[in-house]
Design an enzyme around this catalytic site. Structure first.
Site, PDB file in Angstrom:
ATOM      1  N   THR A  73       0.571  -1.487  -0.020  1.00  0.00           N
ATOM      2  CA  THR A  73       0.370  -0.083  -0.601  1.00  0.00           C
ATOM      3  C   THR A  73       1.036   1.015   0.193  1.00  0.00           C
ATOM      4  O   THR A  73       1.889   1.133   0.695  1.00  0.00           O
ATOM      5  CB  THR A  73      -0.563  -0.215   1.620  1.00  0.00           C
TER       6      THR A  73
ATOM      7  N   GLU B 289      -5.783  -3.019  -1.399  1.00  0.00           N
ATOM      8  CA  GLU B 289      -6.334  -4.249  -0.444  1.00  0.00           C
ATOM      9  C   GLU B 289      -7.316  -4.377  -1.113  1.00  0.00           C
ATOM     10  O   GLU B 289      -8.274  -5.525  -1.193  1.00  0.00           O
ATOM     11  CB  GLU B 289      -6.496  -3.540   0.572  1.00  0.00           C
TER      12      GLU B 289
ATOM     13  N   LYS C 298     -12.781  19.365   9.639  1.00  0.00           N
ATOM     14  CA  LYS C 298     -13.923  19.699  10.603  1.00  0.00           C
ATOM     15  C   LYS C 298     -14.201  21.172  11.651  1.00  0.00           C
ATOM     16  O   LYS C 298     -13.244  21.512  12.110  1.00  0.00           O
ATOM     17  CB  LYS C 298     -13.914  18.483  11.740  1.00  0.00           C
TER      18      LYS C 298
ATOM     19  N   TRP D 148     -18.982  19.353   9.384  1.00  0.00           N
ATOM     20  CA  TRP D 148     -17.693  18.353   8.362  1.00  0.00           C
ATOM     21  C   TRP D 148     -17.974  18.920   6.947  1.00  0.00           C
ATOM     22  O   TRP D 148     -19.071  19.666   6.685  1.00  0.00           O
ATOM     23  CB  TRP D 148     -18.233  17.165   8.073  1.00  0.00           C
TER      24      TRP D 148
HETATM   25  P1  AMP Z   1      -4.632   3.147  -3.118  1.00  0.00           P
HETATM   26  O1  AMP Z   1      -4.279   2.140  -2.322  1.00  0.00           O
HETATM   27  O2  AMP Z   1      -2.967   3.885  -2.988  1.00  0.00           O
HETATM   28  O3  AMP Z   1      -4.954   2.913  -4.317  1.00  0.00           O
HETATM   29  O4  AMP Z   1      -5.581   3.877  -2.467  1.00  0.00           O
HETATM   30  C1  AMP Z   1      -7.157   4.070  -2.330  1.00  0.00           C
HETATM   31  C2  AMP Z   1      -7.647   5.019  -2.018  1.00  0.00           C
HETATM   32  O5  AMP Z   1      -7.800   5.945  -3.211  1.00  0.00           O
HETATM   33  C3  AMP Z   1      -9.381   4.887  -1.503  1.00  0.00           C
HETATM   34  O6  AMP Z   1      -9.540   3.980  -0.238  1.00  0.00           O
HETATM   35  C4  AMP Z   1      -9.751   6.057  -2.175  1.00  0.00           C
HETATM   36  O7  AMP Z   1      -9.593   7.262  -1.023  1.00  0.00           O
HETATM   37  C5  AMP Z   1      -8.827   6.606  -3.194  1.00  0.00           C
HETATM   38  N1  AMP Z   1      -9.650   6.409  -4.213  1.00  0.00           N
HETATM   39  C6  AMP Z   1      -9.406   5.281  -5.026  1.00  0.00           C
HETATM   40  N2  AMP Z   1     -10.488   5.844  -5.863  1.00  0.00           N
HETATM   41  C7  AMP Z   1     -11.075   6.431  -5.741  1.00  0.00           C
HETATM   42  C8  AMP Z   1     -12.267   7.231  -6.604  1.00  0.00           C
HETATM   43  N3  AMP Z   1     -12.886   6.698  -7.392  1.00  0.00           N
HETATM   44  N4  AMP Z   1     -13.058   8.521  -5.657  1.00  0.00           N
HETATM   45  C9  AMP Z   1     -12.312   9.085  -4.491  1.00  0.00           C
HETATM   46  N5  AMP Z   1     -11.428   8.322  -4.087  1.00  0.00           N
HETATM   47  C10 AMP Z   1     -10.952   7.433  -4.450  1.00  0.00           C
END
Ligand code: AMP
Length: 542
Positions: A185, A330, A440, A445
């Site tokens: 991650t 994940e 916040k 929010w």
């Molecule tokens: P990663 O594991 O680096 O791909 O990051 C995942 C995170 O990216 C998710 O938990 C979201 O917070 C954000 N994310 C992914 N796709 C979207 C989307 N279409 N809109 C908003 N946030 C997103």
């Protein structure tokens, strides 16, 4: 009583075998690290992946040993993926944009035995080599190069390795639950954590992303995964492409707008996939060059929230359908994707269009729920209004992080994503924020995404981020960080005025800070944590 049907394990090797059997002459076009192009096809990719599998056999690896790759999206990288996982080893994709200390941590944590790298990453490899405790073999994904051999004498060259090997290789059969690949991650807090995918989860995920209500992939498509293979397996497209037999254009290291526009036009790309910052660069370049991106039917946007103004521009100017999707490392990554249902077809054109803004609904194979902030197992009603913690379950969702004993799930078996969202009756998901990005203000929010979507719709703003800044009276207030387009004379007041009548007055940011460049992470996402650190005190200074 069991059914009387054949039972075959769902293995990654079956994907490349299928592509070889039925799509051998379908083109795989790849940009090399030096900018030159290589034309290949599924038949050659499959043959080379078998040659590489034979080469790996000579390395004395044990089943499930980790073979790491630090590479761009290119044909050799693709071949090595199939060779590694198909042989029963674990393909560990590494993000080259991480800090050297993080790279060392990840490689040692994964206990990688082989490190495969594109030649552009030679210096990176040299800079961390002394800190790597497990790597026994180094492979440069290229032809022999004297300078590289001198700098790293133990290195072997990919082209030499496969040149001496046969393309006869019987893919081994094993249990489909065996691990196939590993991705860490982004690790914005603490050390990165490994997510260990299985053959089964990868094959099922390939079906899910290809469906007509997902990315709509077919053998008539030519797809351009701009999203890197080291970012959640380029969203599974290298596997799904073999499954459906579509053509691939692999963009190599050049991900700037102009290079991508050229690839789309030169090779008649039908579908491209990437994060919003990539699309912003592409739209600017397309506007400058005057191209109509005629071949491009669809672009998939995910990884961060896709601003509605971007969806609008793609439709209005380029007649291109934007597919907004949500997911994370994940979740392999597909968690939801925005496609309409039959009932939406009776809506007005404008309402239909608006329905495409959200992150969409889950495909078969995953389930979503939202729970209240206080109790992570208490499900909230799906009314499209009340936001809560987004949680997910499914065939391609993490259960336990790599090397950890403790489950990553809630007490009742769901994975908490850390995102805050609403869900409606049909399962359409609307992400309001990462829990840590919410602002916040005086107990209320404010969604940073909502404020960003308004600002990015301004024609003279290229890229924005809204963050919470500590405030002496309201605890936190939103501030906007923005990069203006070239030659724009925009002032702070202009930007703040742009918010009037679009949002409640108390939600308008307190301050606008113009920057020349936005800090971007390894996957092209804005590093909000860096911005929060940098601008932490701007509202506290009198
Ligand atoms: P990663 O594991 O680096 O791909 O990051 C995942 C995170 O990216 C998710 O938990 C979201 O917070 C954000 N994310 C992914 N796709 C979207 C989307 N279409 N809109 C908003 N946030 C997103």
């Amino acid at each position: 009583m069991n059914g009387n049907m054949m039972s075959q394990p769902l293995l990654i090797s079956s994907l490349i075998e299928h592509a070889q059997n039925y799509h051998a002459d379908t083109a795989i076009i790849s940009k090399n690290t030096d900018g030159s192009m290589t034309q290949s096809d599924w038949g050659e990719i499959a043959n080379n992946s078998k040659r590489f599998a034979n080469a790996l056999k000579t390395f004395n690896l044990s089943a499930s040993d980790r073979v790491a790759t630090i590479a761009w999206n290119n044909h050799r990288h693709l071949e090595s993926w199939y060779g590694i996982s198909g042989s029963g080893y674990i393909c560990h994709t590494i993000n080259p944009r991480l800090f050297p200390e993080q790279l060392t941590f990840i490689i040692n944590d994964a206990d990688d035995k082989v490190l495969i790298f594109d030649k552009t990453f030679l210096n990176l490899v040299l800079s961390i080599q002394a800190t790597l405790s497990s790597v026994e073999h180094y492979i440069c994904l290229d032809a022999y190069d004297e300078a590289i051999k001198t700098a790293l004498p133990e290195v072997q060259f990919y082209d030499d390795l496969i040149a001496t090997q046969s393309n006869h290789f019987d893919w081994p059969m094993f249990d489909e639950t065996r691990a196939s690949s590993l991705c860490y991650t982004s690790g914005t807090t603490g050390n990165p954590k490994g997510v260990l995918y299985s053959h089964r989860s990868t094959v099922l995920h390939s079906y899910a992303v290809s469906l007509p209500d997902s990315f709509k992939l077919s053998a008539t498509d030519r797809i351009l995964p701009v999203v890197p293979m080291f970012h959640v397996s380029a969203w599974g497209t290298p596997y799904a492409a073999a499954m459906v037999g579509c053509s691939l254009v692999l963009p190599g290291p050049m991900l700037d707008g102009a290079s991508l526009v050229q690839l789309i036009d030169d090779y008649q790309v039908t579908t491209a996939l990437g994060v919003p910052t990539i699309w912003q660069g592409l739209l600017n370049a397309a506007q400058q060059s005057g191209t109509q991106l005629k071949s491009l039917k669809r672009n998939v946007v995910g990884g961060a929230s896709c601003p509605p103004s971007m969806i609008q521009t793609f439709k209005a100017v380029y007649d291109c359908e934007t597919i907004h999707a949500w997911g994370m490392t994940e979740t392999s990554p597909l968690g939801s994707v925005n496609q309409m249902k039959a009932k939406h077809l009776t809506l007005s054109e404008e309402e239909q269009f608006k329905s495409r803004f959200s992150q969409g609904r889950p495909p078969f194979g995953v389930k979503l729920r939202i729970t209240d902030a206080e109790n992570s197992t208490n499900e909230i009603q799906r009314n499209g209004k009340t936001a809560g913690n987004l949680q997910i379950q499914g065939h391609w969702i993490v259960d336990t992080y790599f090397g950890k004993d403790q489950s990553a799930l809630t007490s009742d078996g769901w994975f908490d994503t850390g995102d805050i969202a609403t869900l409606d009756q049909d399962g359409y998901l609307n992400i309001s924020d990462r829990s840590k990005d919410l602002i916040k203000s005086g107990g209320e929010w404010i969604s940073s995404v909502e404020l960003e979507n308004i600002a990015i719709a301004h024609p003279e703003i290229d890229i924005v981020a809204v963050i919470a800044a500590p405030h002496p009276k309201w605890d936190e207030r939103p501030i906007l960080i923005a990069k203006k387009s070239l030659e724009s004379q925009l002032t702070e007041k202009d930007v703040l005025d742009f918010y009037i009548n679009k949002i409640a007055k108390w939600q308008i940011p307190d301050k606008v800070i113009f920057v020349d460049a936005m800090p971007l992470g390894g996957t092209g996402k804005i590093l909000k944590k860096d911005l929060r650190d940098q601008y932490n005190a701007v509202l506290l200074e009198a």
